[in-house]
Design a protein around this motif. Sequence first.
Motif, PDB file in Angstrom:
ATOM      1  N   GLY A  64       4.878  -5.640   5.264  1.00 56.10           N
ATOM      2  CA  GLY A  64       5.307  -5.535   3.880  1.00 56.10           C
ATOM      3  C   GLY A  64       6.751  -5.107   3.851  1.00 56.10           C
ATOM      4  O   GLY A  64       7.143  -4.133   3.205  1.00 56.10           O
ATOM      5  N   PRO A  68       1.232 -13.181   4.658  1.00 54.22           N
ATOM      6  CA  PRO A  68       0.742 -11.847   4.296  1.00 54.22           C
ATOM      7  C   PRO A  68      -0.055 -11.218   5.429  1.00 54.22           C
ATOM      8  O   PRO A  68      -0.663 -11.911   6.251  1.00 54.22           O
ATOM      9  N   GLY A  96       1.460  -3.116   1.098  1.00 55.21           N
ATOM     10  CA  GLY A  96       0.118  -3.587   1.438  1.00 55.21           C
ATOM     11  C   GLY A  96      -0.770  -2.538   2.069  1.00 55.21           C
ATOM     12  O   GLY A  96      -1.763  -2.876   2.717  1.00 55.21           O
ATOM     13  N   LEU A 154      -4.426  -2.843   1.149  1.00 53.48           N
ATOM     14  CA  LEU A 154      -5.137  -4.087   1.442  1.00 53.48           C
ATOM     15  C   LEU A 154      -6.105  -3.896   2.596  1.00 53.48           C
ATOM     16  O   LEU A 154      -5.784  -3.255   3.596  1.00 53.48           O
ATOM     17  N   ASP A 155      -7.287  -4.475   2.461  1.00 54.78           N
ATOM     18  CA  ASP A 155      -8.306  -4.338   3.497  1.00 54.78           C
ATOM     19  C   ASP A 155      -7.819  -4.926   4.820  1.00 54.78           C
ATOM     20  O   ASP A 155      -7.288  -6.048   4.860  1.00 54.78           O
ATOM     21  N   VAL A 201      -5.347  -4.117   6.844  1.00 55.64           N
ATOM     22  CA  VAL A 201      -3.950  -4.015   7.279  1.00 55.64           C
ATOM     23  C   VAL A 201      -3.769  -2.858   8.256  1.00 55.64           C
ATOM     24  O   VAL A 201      -3.311  -3.036   9.402  1.00 55.64           O
ATOM     25  N   ARG A 237      -6.240   5.337   0.338  1.00 53.15           N
ATOM     26  CA  ARG A 237      -6.424   4.744   1.661  1.00 53.15           C
ATOM     27  C   ARG A 237      -5.864   5.678   2.750  1.00 53.15           C
ATOM     28  O   ARG A 237      -6.477   5.862   3.795  1.00 53.15           O
TER      29      ARG A 237
END
Length: 432
Positions: free
Chosen positions: A278, A335, A354, A357-358, A360, A386
């Motif tokens: 990212g 991505p 990110g 995001l799942d 990463v 997270r």
Amino acid sequence: MVNKRKKINPWLFIYGVGADGFASLSTRDQQGLARCERLFTSARLRASLPPALQAITEVWRRPIQESIRHILARAGSKVGVLASGDPLSYGIGVQLVQQVPAHALRIIPAVGAFSLVAARMAWPLAHTVSLSLHHGNPARIIPVLAPGRQIIALTRDATTPAQVAGHLIAAGYGASRLVVWNDLGTAKERAVRGRAQTWAQKKPAPKISPLNTMAIECRRDDRPARASRVSLPPILGMTGGLPDEAFVHDGTMTKQAMRAVALARLAPLPGTVLWDIGAGCGSVAVEWCRLVRGAGTLGATAAAVAIEPRADRRAMIKANIDALVGDGVEIIAAPAPAALKGLPPPDAVFVGGGVALDGVIETAMTSLRSGGRLVAHAVTLAGQQRLMACYDQHGGRLEQFAQAAARPVGGLSALAPRMIVWHWAWEKPSSR
């Protein structure tokens, strides 16, 4: 009883030569080269060989790995390589020693361009930065600029000195003294001298040989530098945390103070690779590259990988690479976490976008080398949740940074708070 180690005879002989090629070798080394079954060298050095040796010589192929593959295929037979100067100074020897064990090699170096220029300039090599601009963008000289620093640079061709002069001017080093040494060690050797700021205006234009090496004595301009994003205070030249205005960005970036904190925890070291996930405008990747390469040892491989799915931000990354480091950052247009598959394992990972995001952070942790470092930043609630979960499960260091900056309010000033940044730093356990 004394165990005698079996003597293993080397099969690959790498000879460094001076400007005269074969003639610069000693009689003993000429005889050794003549006993080789196959020789590999450049077209220029091949022309210096006696006809009998030219007949068994292969000129380097492109890409060079093709020739290296042919050399390795002849392991066991006597193979010779003829190279310019010191083969282990940015030469073919650097690649060969990575694939051929030391006991199978014999390397006979000659005086290289760095030593020759240092002798001409009377510069102690221990106090001089030596780098190669033979491959890649000449802007890679930017990270090593510092007031009073002496730099010796190998060049690509006759156009490189003018390009370097342009980068010096843009960086506020237009007063730097340039000496371009042409055809070193030959009867045609000559030096062209000047200042970076007047190099392009020299009349008549300086005639530069394709075989040249630059000596640069860095001097900051007394007057303000030309408007440029790389006209930075000298003290910031090799520290983490360049001013935000040094970068092309759209406002969404890891700001200066937090970038400095992240880089401190990521611990850049020469020869290590960062994933910047990212990446945005690429500020962390670019600064990482400046730090690992700033000592002057500039390799040809990427020091950072910037993963950024947005095309507009990838264009910013490219502009920042060109202006601040020259090269060394590979840009991945996809991505995360899908973009991470198949990449060489990193030594450090920064997750600036990110985070929530799942997959990463999990993929980054799995991919890290043993002992590698991961730093992740979050400003959104989802990202903070997270990072809290990661800390609860894996430990590490979780911190919160709150900043405020003064801004005008009416006729006075007041501190305006910035978004709170959550910072999680984690080190992968060593497998040793």
